[in-house]
Design a protein around this motif. Structure first.
Motif, mmCIF file in Angstrom:
data_model
loop_
_atom_site.group_PDB
_atom_site.id
_atom_site.type_symbol
_atom_site.label_atom_id
_atom_site.label_comp_id
_atom_site.label_asym_id
_atom_site.label_seq_id
_atom_site.Cartn_x
_atom_site.Cartn_y
_atom_site.Cartn_z
ATOM 1 N N GLU A 292 70.169 43.537 29.468
ATOM 2 C CA GLU A 292 71.821 43.743 29.342
ATOM 3 C C GLU A 292 72.332 42.419 29.686
ATOM 4 O O GLU A 292 73.473 42.230 29.253
ATOM 5 C CB GLU A 292 72.062 44.911 30.228
ATOM 6 N N CYS B 253 78.984 37.879 35.823
ATOM 7 C CA CYS B 253 79.769 39.045 34.991
ATOM 8 C C CYS B 253 79.741 40.284 35.575
ATOM 9 O O CYS B 253 80.421 41.323 35.299
ATOM 10 C CB CYS B 253 79.372 39.016 33.351
ATOM 11 N N THR C 248 77.202 42.655 34.696
ATOM 12 C CA THR C 248 76.430 43.495 33.579
ATOM 13 C C THR C 248 75.145 44.079 34.277
ATOM 14 O O THR C 248 74.852 45.337 34.170
ATOM 15 C CB THR C 248 76.238 43.181 32.405
#
Length: 57
Positions: free
Chosen positions: A49, A13, A15
């Protein structure tokens, strides 16, 4: 300590890329990678995160 990315859990992703203050993480394919483990300061920002829980110290 060392940061470990579980490629089975990682969804790429990105992040963690945004979270890393030293810009050491990239996503070259299906999983994130720490490009320079020697420069990693083990701050844990990427661990905190990661929405998949794929990164650990």
């Amino acid at each position: 300590m060392a940061i470990v990315i579980d490629s089975e859990k990682c969804t790429a992703c990105g992040t963690c890329v945004d979270a890393c203050p030293l810009e050491l993480i990239t996503v070259p394919g299906d999983s994130a990678v720490i490009e320079d483990t020697d420069s990693c300061i083990d701050c844990g920002a990427c661990v905190d995160e990661c929405p998949e829980g794929a990164i650990s110290l």
